[in-house]
Motif scaffolding. Structure first.
Motif, PDB file in Angstrom:
ATOM      1  N   ILE A 108      37.959  11.870  32.974  1.00 36.29           N
ATOM      2  CA  ILE A 108      37.460  13.090  32.751  1.00 36.29           C
ATOM      3  C   ILE A 108      37.386  13.530  31.319  1.00 36.29           C
ATOM      4  O   ILE A 108      36.568  14.121  30.666  1.00 36.29           O
ATOM      5  CB  ILE A 108      38.282  14.201  33.679  1.00 36.29           C
ATOM      6  N   ALA A 126      37.118  28.365  38.315  1.00 34.28           N
ATOM      7  CA  ALA A 126      38.079  27.780  39.072  1.00 34.28           C
ATOM      8  C   ALA A 126      39.604  28.271  38.687  1.00 34.28           C
ATOM      9  O   ALA A 126      40.543  28.397  39.420  1.00 34.28           O
ATOM     10  CB  ALA A 126      38.305  26.366  39.546  1.00 34.28           C
ATOM     11  N   LEU A 142      38.192  22.779  44.818  1.00 33.15           N
ATOM     12  CA  LEU A 142      38.426  21.597  44.165  1.00 33.15           C
ATOM     13  C   LEU A 142      39.597  20.770  44.760  1.00 33.15           C
ATOM     14  O   LEU A 142      39.370  19.461  44.766  1.00 33.15           O
ATOM     15  CB  LEU A 142      38.959  22.141  42.651  1.00 33.15           C
ATOM     16  N   TYR A 166      38.008  17.246  45.949  1.00 34.00           N
ATOM     17  CA  TYR A 166      37.869  16.353  44.784  1.00 34.00           C
ATOM     18  C   TYR A 166      39.336  15.721  44.730  1.00 34.00           C
ATOM     19  O   TYR A 166      39.157  14.408  44.529  1.00 34.00           O
ATOM     20  CB  TYR A 166      37.591  17.270  43.752  1.00 34.00           C
ATOM     21  N   LEU A 168      31.617  19.841  38.298  1.00 36.10           N
ATOM     22  CA  LEU A 168      32.952  19.895  38.113  1.00 36.10           C
ATOM     23  C   LEU A 168      33.298  20.483  36.818  1.00 36.10           C
ATOM     24  O   LEU A 168      33.719  21.509  36.652  1.00 36.10           O
ATOM     25  CB  LEU A 168      33.623  18.308  38.265  1.00 36.10           C
ATOM     26  N   ARG A 169      32.483  19.932  35.832  1.00 34.82           N
ATOM     27  CA  ARG A 169      32.541  20.649  34.428  1.00 34.82           C
ATOM     28  C   ARG A 169      32.097  22.081  34.514  1.00 34.82           C
ATOM     29  O   ARG A 169      32.785  23.028  33.713  1.00 34.82           O
ATOM     30  CB  ARG A 169      31.805  19.839  33.572  1.00 34.82           C
ATOM     31  N   ALA A 170      31.038  22.526  35.124  1.00 33.54           N
ATOM     32  CA  ALA A 170      30.444  23.961  34.971  1.00 33.54           C
ATOM     33  C   ALA A 170      31.453  24.798  35.803  1.00 33.54           C
ATOM     34  O   ALA A 170      31.436  25.962  35.368  1.00 33.54           O
ATOM     35  CB  ALA A 170      29.213  23.736  35.755  1.00 33.54           C
ATOM     36  N   LEU A 180      35.051  24.342  36.295  1.00 34.46           N
ATOM     37  CA  LEU A 180      36.425  24.397  35.914  1.00 34.46           C
ATOM     38  C   LEU A 180      36.889  25.725  35.521  1.00 34.46           C
ATOM     39  O   LEU A 180      37.904  26.003  35.768  1.00 34.46           O
ATOM     40  CB  LEU A 180      36.570  23.116  35.070  1.00 34.46           C
ATOM     41  N   GLY A 181      36.183  26.302  34.706  1.00 34.64           N
ATOM     42  CA  GLY A 181      36.642  27.553  33.940  1.00 34.64           C
ATOM     43  C   GLY A 181      36.757  28.407  35.155  1.00 34.64           C
ATOM     44  O   GLY A 181      37.757  29.310  35.345  1.00 34.64           O
TER      45      GLY A 181
END
Lengths: 206, 206
Positions: free
Chosen positions: A171, A118, A128, A132, A111-113, A115-116
């Motif tokens: 988060i 997306a 997502l 999610y 998710l962290r990798a 997010l940008g």
């Protein structure tokens, strides 16, 4: 190995040998994303890490984007089934710890990798939402409906915001604050959130 | 333009002409991050977009990482000063809308673009904490202290978690759900969060 062509956009469930290869490709994708981010990920590095040829990778996933979206499918397995534990407090605690386990693991790193990415990649953004956000919102809504039916809380006017109150603080706690490799920030904050969430819902906390 | 060398790691505040150039470089950095993410950003593209030579960029910021960390400094300007509005509800509403404005603007896009990179880049992670998390936590703590002193709420056992309840849901609402380019998801959710946060703090909501 067969040489027939797989459909380009719809991955099929394969035989056991294919499933093991898929799993290796997914694990390699997660590792590469964690190490280098979406921008730094190459299909060649993923194939090398998974021990398959680039040609094999491309038979399974036709682009970097499809590979990463496939990896995102691990989310669907993260948020185990809803369980009726008999009360709002224990239902909410179970959900918080389920999400914490996911966030502290490969799914949180993925998710962290992405997010940008997306932000400007609609296909990833849709994954997502579907994989999610929607399952979490469904599970929160189910849990709240039970609590209202039990008379534990008044009707909830904005279950979407309650879903954000469940996932958002975990988060930010996980992503915005440096942690050691062995720490479990999601699990740590889950227990601290519980009394605030119960009060926010109008439940008696004692 | 002078030809003296700037210190390598500590950007100085320049003359007005330098300040305008810095601003152009920061704006270009934000735009490139938003378009391509951290992995896809190049100093050459930033220099081109800002209308300066790559040599000029490197005189100011000695690496891509320093450039992005410099851009992150815009955060410090985002979260205006604390204002005592006379009551918890209006204090909290002001803070929520200040953060929403930031998240809906360049600062939110920057945060989103570097979250993945910060997972494996300690310098960026430290900037996140210093420039983004710490000022928010300070402002939440100040606001809570006033509300307790006014007798509006009982003492707050975990102000850090309250800070996460303020920012977390706005981040998830902004980052995890697709929005149109013109929507303002932070501002939209701020007002919906308010009654839940007030109840979570034990305030009377009427």
């Amino acid at each position: 190995m067969t040489t027939d062509h797989l459909p380009e956009t719809t991955p099929r469930r394969g035989r056991p040998r294919d499933a093991a290869r898929d799993r290796a490709l997914m694990d390699a994708t997660l590792t590469e994303l964690q190490l280098h981010g979406y921008g730094g990920l190459t299909t060649a590095a993923v194939a090398r890490r998974a021990g398959v040829s680039t040609a094999t990778l491309y038979r399974r996933w036709r682009s970097k984007e499809h590979l990463v979206i496939g990896a995102a499918g691990v989310w669907a397995e993260d948020l185990g089934p809803d369980r009726d534990t008999g009360g709002l407090r224990s239902d909410l605690r179970t959900l918080l710890h389920d999400k914490a386990t996911a966030l502290d693991g490969p799914s949180g790193r993925l998710l962290r990798a992405i997010l940008g990415e997306a932000a400007h990649n609609r296909a990833l953004a849709d994954v997502l939402t579907q994989e999610y956000v929607a399952p979490l919102q469904d599970r929160v809504a189910t849990l709240l409906t039970r609590a209202v039916a039990r008379g534990e809380i008044p009707p909830v006017e904005d279950p979407v915001v309650v879903g954000e109150l469940v996932i958002g603080p975990m988060i930010t706690h996980t992503f915005l604050i440096p942690h050691t490799p062995d720490s479990r920030p999601g699990a740590e904050v889950a227990e601290r959130l519980l009394p605030y969430l119960l009060r926010a819902l109008g439940a008696r906390t004692e």
